[in-house]
Design an enzyme around this catalytic site. Structure first.
Site, PDB file in Angstrom:
ATOM      1  CG  HIS A  75      -0.107  -0.047   2.529  1.00  6.19           C
ATOM      2  ND1 HIS A  75       0.229  -1.071   3.181  1.00  6.19           N
ATOM      3  CD2 HIS A  75       0.051   1.124   3.377  1.00  6.19           C
ATOM      4  CE1 HIS A  75       0.883  -0.688   4.294  1.00  6.19           C
ATOM      5  NE2 HIS A  75       0.830   0.559   4.257  1.00  6.19           N
ATOM      6  CG  HIS A 113       2.963   6.696  11.193  1.00  3.28           C
ATOM      7  ND1 HIS A 113       4.068   7.281  10.463  1.00  3.28           N
ATOM      8  CD2 HIS A 113       2.567   5.642  10.215  1.00  3.28           C
ATOM      9  CE1 HIS A 113       4.428   6.556   9.495  1.00  3.28           C
ATOM     10  NE2 HIS A 113       3.576   5.645   9.279  1.00  3.28           N
TER      11      HIS A 113
END
Ligand SMILES: O=C(O)CCc1cccc(O)c1O
Ligand SMILES: [Fe+2]
Length: 315
Positions: A116, A180
């Site tokens: 992805h 993140h």
């Protein structure tokens, strides 16, 4: 000098699985649609995409720091499409030749697998995996030892010089970040079973892939609820990083250290090296004549992402 456009965008496979309030989903969708419209108007002859991998294409049996694909296939994780990317082999080979001649030890793959990290920006910014020819360039962002910001910049510059000489209308993309810390396992703390997956987990069966994706979705649900041990997002770090890119402050960018990045912004914040490389490529491709603009930022815990976008245009 050839025409160039730069688009950087966070990716997150959690879109559609664990979403923030509808206003935020719509705001991001509008922003991405605007980027897509700019790409459409630019009508690239070539895309050069810097992106990371999450142990779907690159494993610890042999982990390169940088790798260019002369042919590549998307594994189709989460909601991304599976299938081949239209990679112009000879241009990718020439790019590899140029970058290695510039003293950057770029690995080459004639059968690259991407996840992805590559597929999401291609699909979101162009509508499908195969709309435009694309050269995929992988930057290891999860498996220590990790390269420095400085090295990512040098890779980007070498690629940008190649783009400058190529004479094709080129869209440069960076995919990832910002702060993140999704639950990507680390070799240092892995059980024997997980270590085996990190070393040789290529092409898992559908059940193994689904189990993994469910773990990420569960982690996002608890992160959004504030009950997660994952490293918090860091909007101040993210804004400062983007500001350095906008000001083209390469000295400040070169000074980032890996331990400090992990400490301040989480283990997966190293994905922003794709943005560093993409901006450095834009710098070299335009001979320094470009303007970058940070066009979106929001810390979105549901997506486990300091979610951001930046655009650069030649001036
Ligand atoms: O599947 C994985 O291992 C990680 C998925 C993932 C989640 C949030 C933000 C990301 O950038 C990302 O890649
Ligand atoms: Fe990622």
């Amino acid at each position: 000098m050839s025409a160039v456009l730069l688009q950087c965008l966070s990716h997150t496979p959690l879109k559609g699985y664990v979403d923030p309030q509808p206003e935020v989903v719509e705001e991001v969708a509008r922003m991405v649609a605007a980027q897509r419209a700019e790409v459409e108007a630019f009508d690239p002859e070539l895309i050069v995409l810097f992106a990371p991998d999450h142990y779907n294409g690159f494993f610890l049996d042999t982990m390169p720091q940088f790798c260019i694909g002369t042919a590549a296939t998307s594994v189709g994780d989460y909601m991304t499409s599976a299938g081949p990317l239209p990679v112009p082999r000879e241009i990718a080979e020439a790019c590899a030749e140029h970058v290695v001649a510039a003293d950057i030890d770029l690995a080459i793959s004639y059968r690259m697998l991407v996840d992805h990290g590559f597929a999401q920006p291609i699909e979101e910014l162009t509508g499908s995996l195969d709309r435009y020819p694309v050269i995929p360039i992988f930057i290891n962002s999860v498996a220590p030892p990790l390269v420095s910001f400085r090295r990512a910049r040098q890779l980007g510059e070498a690629v940008g010089e190649f783009i400058r000489g190529l004479g094709k209308r080129t869209l440069i993309l960076g995919s990832g970040g910002l702060s993140h810390n999704p639950p990507v396992p680390q070799m240092a703390t892995a059980t024997a079973e997980v270590a085996e997956r990190l070393i040789a987990g290529r092409n898992p069966g559908p059940e193994a892939r689904d189990a993994r994706q469910q773990r990420t979705i569960a982690a996002a649900t608890s992160f959004a609820a504030g009950t997660s041990p994952l490293h918090p997002l860091n909007p101040a770090w993210d804004e400062a990083f983007m500001d350095n890119l906008v000001r083209q402050d390469w000295t400040a960018l070169d000074a980032y250290g890996n331990a400090a990045i992990t400490e301040a912004a989480g283990a997966s914040a190293h994905e922003v090296k794709t943005w560093v490389a993409a901006n450095a490529a834009m710098n070299a491709a335009t001979g320094g004549h470009y303007r970058a603009e940070a066009r979106y930022y929001k810390a979105i815990p549901e997506w486990i992402a300091g979610f951001a976008a930046l655009t650069g245009v030649a001036v």
